[in-house]
Design a protein around this motif. Structure first.
Motif, PDB file in Angstrom:
ATOM      1  N   GLY A 151       0.955  -1.162  -0.067  1.00 25.33           N
ATOM      2  CA  GLY A 151      -0.050  -0.063   0.051  1.00 25.33           C
ATOM      3  C   GLY A 151       0.724   1.288  -0.063  1.00 25.33           C
ATOM      4  O   GLY A 151       1.991   1.310  -0.262  1.00 25.33           O
ATOM      5  N   GLU A 152       0.345   2.459   0.198  1.00 27.53           N
ATOM      6  CA  GLU A 152       0.968   3.633   0.133  1.00 27.53           C
ATOM      7  C   GLU A 152       1.089   4.263   1.562  1.00 27.53           C
ATOM      8  O   GLU A 152       1.906   5.256   1.681  1.00 27.53           O
ATOM      9  CB  GLU A 152       0.148   4.662  -0.581  1.00 27.53           C
ATOM     10  N   ASP A 153       0.890   3.663   2.565  1.00 29.73           N
ATOM     11  CA  ASP A 153       1.240   4.152   3.938  1.00 29.73           C
ATOM     12  C   ASP A 153       2.691   3.329   4.228  1.00 29.73           C
ATOM     13  O   ASP A 153       2.611   2.286   4.496  1.00 29.73           O
ATOM     14  CB  ASP A 153       0.202   3.558   5.020  1.00 29.73           C
ATOM     15  N   ALA A 154       3.782   4.375   4.337  1.00 31.37           N
ATOM     16  CA  ALA A 154       4.957   3.772   4.726  1.00 31.37           C
ATOM     17  C   ALA A 154       5.308   3.078   5.855  1.00 31.37           C
ATOM     18  O   ALA A 154       5.860   2.090   6.040  1.00 31.37           O
ATOM     19  CB  ALA A 154       6.190   4.681   4.411  1.00 31.37           C
ATOM     20  N   HIS A 155       4.485   3.491   6.839  1.00 31.06           N
ATOM     21  CA  HIS A 155       4.803   2.879   8.317  1.00 31.06           C
ATOM     22  C   HIS A 155       3.997   1.443   8.299  1.00 31.06           C
ATOM     23  O   HIS A 155       4.706   0.742   8.959  1.00 31.06           O
ATOM     24  CB  HIS A 155       4.363   4.093   9.342  1.00 31.06           C
ATOM     25  N   LEU A 156       2.955   1.389   7.902  1.00 27.80           N
ATOM     26  CA  LEU A 156       2.266   0.112   7.788  1.00 27.80           C
ATOM     27  C   LEU A 156       2.938  -0.752   6.984  1.00 27.80           C
ATOM     28  O   LEU A 156       3.367  -2.044   7.481  1.00 27.80           O
ATOM     29  CB  LEU A 156       0.738   0.408   7.148  1.00 27.80           C
ATOM     30  N   ALA A 157       3.571  -0.512   5.676  1.00 29.90           N
ATOM     31  CA  ALA A 157       4.314  -1.154   4.971  1.00 29.90           C
ATOM     32  C   ALA A 157       5.658  -1.608   5.641  1.00 29.90           C
ATOM     33  O   ALA A 157       6.038  -2.750   5.478  1.00 29.90           O
ATOM     34  CB  ALA A 157       4.774  -0.351   3.555  1.00 29.90           C
ATOM     35  N   ALA A 158       6.346  -0.699   6.432  1.00 32.01           N
ATOM     36  CA  ALA A 158       7.530  -1.203   7.025  1.00 32.01           C
ATOM     37  C   ALA A 158       7.181  -2.248   8.148  1.00 32.01           C
ATOM     38  O   ALA A 158       7.895  -3.276   8.163  1.00 32.01           O
ATOM     39  CB  ALA A 158       7.949   0.221   8.029  1.00 32.01           C
ATOM     40  N   HIS A 159       6.113  -2.263   8.837  1.00 29.04           N
ATOM     41  CA  HIS A 159       5.822  -3.321   9.834  1.00 29.04           C
ATOM     42  C   HIS A 159       5.652  -4.636   9.107  1.00 29.04           C
ATOM     43  O   HIS A 159       6.063  -5.492   9.543  1.00 29.04           O
ATOM     44  CB  HIS A 159       4.500  -2.801  10.731  1.00 29.04           C
ATOM     45  N   LEU A 160       4.711  -4.484   7.925  1.00 27.15           N
ATOM     46  CA  LEU A 160       4.582  -5.725   7.400  1.00 27.15           C
ATOM     47  C   LEU A 160       5.583  -6.358   6.354  1.00 27.15           C
ATOM     48  O   LEU A 160       5.709  -7.491   6.375  1.00 27.15           O
ATOM     49  CB  LEU A 160       3.386  -5.539   6.290  1.00 27.15           C
ATOM     50  N   VAL A 161       6.373  -5.522   5.922  1.00 32.41           N
ATOM     51  CA  VAL A 161       7.702  -5.784   5.342  1.00 32.41           C
ATOM     52  C   VAL A 161       8.828  -6.709   6.267  1.00 32.41           C
ATOM     53  O   VAL A 161       9.213  -7.737   6.139  1.00 32.41           O
ATOM     54  CB  VAL A 161       8.415  -4.746   4.692  1.00 32.41           C
ATOM     55  N   ALA A 162       8.693  -6.146   7.458  1.00 32.04           N
ATOM     56  CA  ALA A 162       9.662  -6.662   8.600  1.00 32.04           C
ATOM     57  C   ALA A 162       9.193  -8.133   8.902  1.00 32.04           C
ATOM     58  O   ALA A 162       9.808  -9.172   9.023  1.00 32.04           O
ATOM     59  CB  ALA A 162       9.785  -5.561   9.820  1.00 32.04           C
ATOM     60  N   ALA A 163       8.020  -8.084   9.303  1.00 28.75           N
ATOM     61  CA  ALA A 163       7.139  -9.413   9.498  1.00 28.75           C
ATOM     62  C   ALA A 163       7.184 -10.388   8.337  1.00 28.75           C
ATOM     63  O   ALA A 163       7.467 -11.663   8.895  1.00 28.75           O
ATOM     64  CB  ALA A 163       5.560  -8.959   9.695  1.00 28.75           C
ATOM     65  N   TYR A 164       7.162 -10.030   7.013  1.00 27.50           N
ATOM     66  CA  TYR A 164       7.117 -10.787   6.151  1.00 27.50           C
ATOM     67  C   TYR A 164       8.610 -11.540   6.036  1.00 27.50           C
ATOM     68  O   TYR A 164       8.850 -12.773   5.784  1.00 27.50           O
ATOM     69  CB  TYR A 164       7.026 -10.108   4.704  1.00 27.50           C
ATOM     70  N   ILE A 165       9.813 -10.687   5.937  1.00 24.87           N
ATOM     71  CA  ILE A 165      11.006 -11.155   6.101  1.00 24.87           C
ATOM     72  C   ILE A 165      11.565 -12.165   7.277  1.00 24.87           C
ATOM     73  O   ILE A 165      12.097 -13.148   7.021  1.00 24.87           O
ATOM     74  CB  ILE A 165      11.938 -10.194   6.185  1.00 24.87           C
ATOM     75  N   LYS A 166      10.941 -11.821   8.449  1.00 27.74           N
ATOM     76  CA  LYS A 166      11.232 -12.578   9.636  1.00 27.74           C
ATOM     77  C   LYS A 166      10.285 -14.012   9.420  1.00 27.74           C
ATOM     78  O   LYS A 166      11.026 -15.171   9.720  1.00 27.74           O
ATOM     79  CB  LYS A 166      10.464 -11.962  10.882  1.00 27.74           C
ATOM     80  N   GLY A 167       9.042 -14.060   8.840  1.00 26.28           N
ATOM     81  CA  GLY A 167       8.474 -15.441   8.411  1.00 26.28           C
ATOM     82  C   GLY A 167       9.395 -16.291   7.517  1.00 26.28           C
ATOM     83  O   GLY A 167       9.529 -17.322   7.855  1.00 26.28           O
ATOM     84  N   PHE A 168      10.086 -15.571   6.569  1.00 27.31           N
ATOM     85  CA  PHE A 168      10.772 -16.300   5.285  1.00 27.31           C
ATOM     86  C   PHE A 168      12.100 -16.762   6.170  1.00 27.31           C
ATOM     87  O   PHE A 168      12.489 -17.982   5.973  1.00 27.31           O
ATOM     88  CB  PHE A 168      11.011 -15.759   4.104  1.00 27.31           C
ATOM     89  N   GLN A 169      12.634 -15.683   7.075  1.00 27.77           N
ATOM     90  CA  GLN A 169      14.159 -15.955   7.349  1.00 27.77           C
ATOM     91  C   GLN A 169      14.321 -16.431   8.483  1.00 27.77           C
ATOM     92  O   GLN A 169      15.313 -17.184   8.886  1.00 27.77           O
ATOM     93  CB  GLN A 169      14.989 -14.746   6.982  1.00 27.77           C
ATOM     94  N   GLY A 170      13.379 -16.186   9.365  1.00 29.42           N
ATOM     95  CA  GLY A 170      13.778 -16.396  11.012  1.00 29.42           C
ATOM     96  C   GLY A 170      14.562 -15.302  11.274  1.00 29.42           C
ATOM     97  O   GLY A 170      14.750 -14.155  10.859  1.00 29.42           O
ATOM     98  N   GLU A 171      14.687 -15.417  12.889  1.00 28.92           N
ATOM     99  CA  GLU A 171      15.546 -14.338  13.356  1.00 28.92           C
ATOM    100  C   GLU A 171      17.102 -14.173  12.604  1.00 28.92           C
ATOM    101  O   GLU A 171      17.502 -13.100  12.752  1.00 28.92           O
ATOM    102  CB  GLU A 171      15.889 -14.614  14.911  1.00 28.92           C
ATOM    103  N   ASN A 172      17.582 -15.434  12.202  1.00 25.96           N
ATOM    104  CA  ASN A 172      18.704 -15.407  11.542  1.00 25.96           C
ATOM    105  C   ASN A 172      18.996 -16.404  10.455  1.00 25.96           C
ATOM    106  O   ASN A 172      18.292 -17.362  10.238  1.00 25.96           O
ATOM    107  CB  ASN A 172      19.846 -15.929  12.586  1.00 25.96           C
ATOM    108  N   LEU A 173      19.594 -15.921   9.300  1.00 27.89           N
ATOM    109  CA  LEU A 173      19.407 -17.022   8.203  1.00 27.89           C
ATOM    110  C   LEU A 173      20.371 -18.182   8.342  1.00 27.89           C
ATOM    111  O   LEU A 173      21.229 -18.030   8.935  1.00 27.89           O
ATOM    112  CB  LEU A 173      20.217 -16.213   7.007  1.00 27.89           C
ATOM    113  N   GLY A 174      19.497 -19.306   8.060  1.00 31.14           N
ATOM    114  CA  GLY A 174      20.148 -20.647   8.539  1.00 31.14           C
ATOM    115  C   GLY A 174      19.937 -21.645   7.529  1.00 31.14           C
ATOM    116  O   GLY A 174      18.898 -21.336   6.685  1.00 31.14           O
TER     117      GLY A 174
END
Length: 608
Positions: free
Chosen positions: A202-225
């Motif tokens: 979407g166009e709200d940078a702050h909402l996008a920031a929270h969701l991008v971070a959650a997305y990455i954590k779901g795929f990568q976990g806390e550390n890449l392994g």
């Protein structure tokens, strides 16, 4: 599939990747990653290093055998790419079913084992989990669980759900050997005409920031392994503010503009991605106009990559260009020109040099390592520069555990991909993402929820599905109500390869289509469901609809469940809906929520 190279020495089981009968440091799983990288780098030839710098597409046969094509776009020879060109990063397009895909992946890793150093393959993929009616998406769907587009996840706005989605997608990717996600998109939807809004949050940078971070954590976990899928977050420094909303896949869309002086706003989701530990970054094709940067595409832009990304943000991960910056590609009888915006005049060799000088590590969609080899041998490119990028690329392979055991279990792939729990979670998210925009008055109350068993005329819906909710009739005249599904309007273009897959241009329905829709709405009370892969200008339709719902990738069952009250709508618009095309043209493409008198504001959504 078991490796043919398993050995045991000094109490450790390892793969004898260079086939010399002894445990070398880069093969030793007990050693620190950096020590293994330096040992392997010291053994690599110039040709092997050059092959690491290319990340191109690769197909597979439906039965899981390796594809040995004729070299045309999408039909490359697997053996040639792996054993002669020494490439070991590939992205997959159309896929087989889970078991044959896992078998294909294992065959590919076995082929890589036969190379001199046995460097394993890294497989990447574009998103494969969205329920979409864009024909391009059918290449990626397969049997993976189906979720709303990322813009639909933004309509839900739930970080925990996005992280759960990432974790499910990670498991499905991992089961078939996909280890790099060519996503998420951290771009912002500030220009409503842009064709790629469905992939954003979407166009709200702050909402996008929270969701991008959650997305990455779901795929990568806390550390890449070894149990991670690495994220290649794109498209740095933000691909949303396109001039006239056109996309830089095409020459007419190459310019990104910032008339609102709002460049920094577009960096906010990327800052969240860095904080979340994204392993890789992809710059976009566009060239910045009116900024203190060189006016060349971001993949060639030293100010952006070496300056902004590497120095300001300290990013030390892999930077891979978007696909096709260096060479033209043939698609059947048509040619897709290199997206070398701002450097079209440069030779292939000079484009390679400029991108590497900018700070790029890898070239997406390209397979010409011989050019890099020649540049080094001619003295124009120091081999030490290759070593910088190869270290980064090897680091991710080691962290993902590919050197120790890259193989997957085909039976596990069959069990994991599309398993019932994952499918149910995706279907629930489809329903949660639906936004109720309008719910009109009737003599007996509100239009929604509709009453089951009524006589219903449908368009754009499978009548067999609709018959589970109502008595489906053939004409509006015989109906108590109508239910129609629409696609957000766009201009149909197909003069250039891929152009038809980009829904761009005017956001209003053209005549006579709008007149036909309005005629139906005036003949019978009609519930309109519109798929918003980008905003739409629909004031007349909103006014005449008995009820208006928006979806962002949802099945007929999902939308009818909401319409008939089996599931309550809860989504909120992740962008504004403009009231007119004049308002759209007056908007600043880099500024969010600046539409004059919007039809529906960002965050709008009714409940039942």
């Amino acid at each position: 599939m078991a490796s043919a190279l398993w050995r045991r020495e000094d109490g450790v089981t390892y793969r004898d990747l260079n086939k010399n009968g002894k445990l070398d440091p880069y093969e030793d799983p007990r050693l620190p990653v950096e020590a293994r990288i330096e040992d392997l780098l010291g053994r690599m030839t110039l040709e092997e290093k050059a092959g690491m710098l290319f990340h191109t597409g690769l197909g597979m046969n439906p039965d899981g055998t390796l594809q040995e094509g004729d070299g045309t776009f999408g039909r490359a020879s697997t053996t040639e790419l792996v054993t002669r060109k020494l490439l070991n990063h590939f992205n997959v397009w159309a896929v087989a079913d889970p078991r044959p895909m896992a078998e294909w992946y294992n065959r590919l890793q076995a082929l890589a084992e036969g190379t001199r150093l046995g460097i394993p393959i890294t497989i990447s993929s574009d998103p494969r989990h969205s329920y979409s009616n864009n024909p391009a998406a059918s290449l990626f769907a397969g049997r993976f669980s189906k979720w709303p587009e990322p813009i639909g996840l933004a309509a839900i706005g739930d970080e925990e759900l996005v992280r759960a989605f990432g974790d499910i997608a990670r498991q499905e990717y991992l089961a078939v050997g996909i280890r790099v996600a060519l996503h998420p998109m951290a771009d912002l939807a500030t220009e409503p005409r842009w064709a790629r809004i469905a992939g954003t949050f979407g166009e709200d940078a702050h909402l996008a920031a929270h969701l991008v971070a959650a997305y990455i954590k779901g795929f990568q976990g806390e550390n890449l392994g070894p149990h991670s899928v690495a994220c290649m977050t794109k498209h740095f420094p933000g691909g949303g503010p396109q001039k006239d909303g056109e996309d830089p896949h095409f020459p007419y869309g190459r310019e990104q503009v910032y008339p609102g002086n709002n460049f920094e706003y577009h960096l906010i989701p990327f800052e969240a991605a860095f904080e979340a530990g994204t392993a890789q970054i992809m710059p976009y094709y566009g060239m910045p106009v009116g900024l203190p940067f060189e006016e060349v595409g971001f993949g060639f832009n030293r100010d952006v990559i070496a300056g902004l990304l590497r120095q300001r943000y300290g990013f030390q991960g892999v930077v891979c260009t978007d696909w096709g910056l260096l060479t033209d590609h043939r698609m059947g009888d048509r040619v897709l020109s290199a997206r070398a915006w701002g450097v079209e005049h440069l030779s292939l060799e000079d484009r390679v040099l400029k991108a590497l000088d900018a700070g790029v590590d890898q070239f997406g969609g390209e397979s010409c390592p011989e050019v890099v080899v020649q540049l080094v041998r001619s003295g124009r490119l120091p081999e030490e520069r290759l070593d910088v990028s190869v270290r980064r690329l090897l680091r991710d392979k080691f962290r993902l555990g590919l050197f120790d055991n890259p193989f997957v279990d085909p039976e596990e792939a069959e069990r994991v991909v599309g398993q019932e729990a994952f499918v149910r979670a995706g279907e629930a998210a489809q329903r949660r993402s639906i936004v109720l925009l309008v719910n009109g008055e009737t003599s007996s109350g509100r239009t929604l929820p509709m009453r089951e068993g009524i006589r219903l005329y449908v368009e754009g819906v499978d009548p067999q599905v609709a018959s589970r909710y109502a008595q489906v009739v053939d004409t509006p005249e015989g109906a108590d109500a109508a239910f129609i599904r629409l696609q957000a309007p766009y201009e149909h273009r197909d003069n250039l390869p891929l152009e038809a897959f980009f829904h761009a241009g005017n956001l209003s329905f053209p005549e006579p289509e709008q007149r036909r829709i309005l005629d139906l709405l005036r003949r019978v009370p009609t519930v309109v469901q519109i798929y918003l892969d980008r905003p739409a200008v629909i004031p007349e339709i909103a006014r005449e609809s008995a009820a208006l719902l928006a979806d962002f990738g949802a099945s007929d069952e999902a939308v009818l469940d909401v319409a008939f009250g089996r599931h309550k709508p809860g989504g909120r618009l992740p962008f504004e809906m403009p009231s007119s095309m004049d308002a759209v043209r007056k908007q600043l493409p880099d500024v969010p929520c600046d539409s004059e008198d919007p039809l529906f504001p960002i965050g709008h959504g009714l409940t039942l």
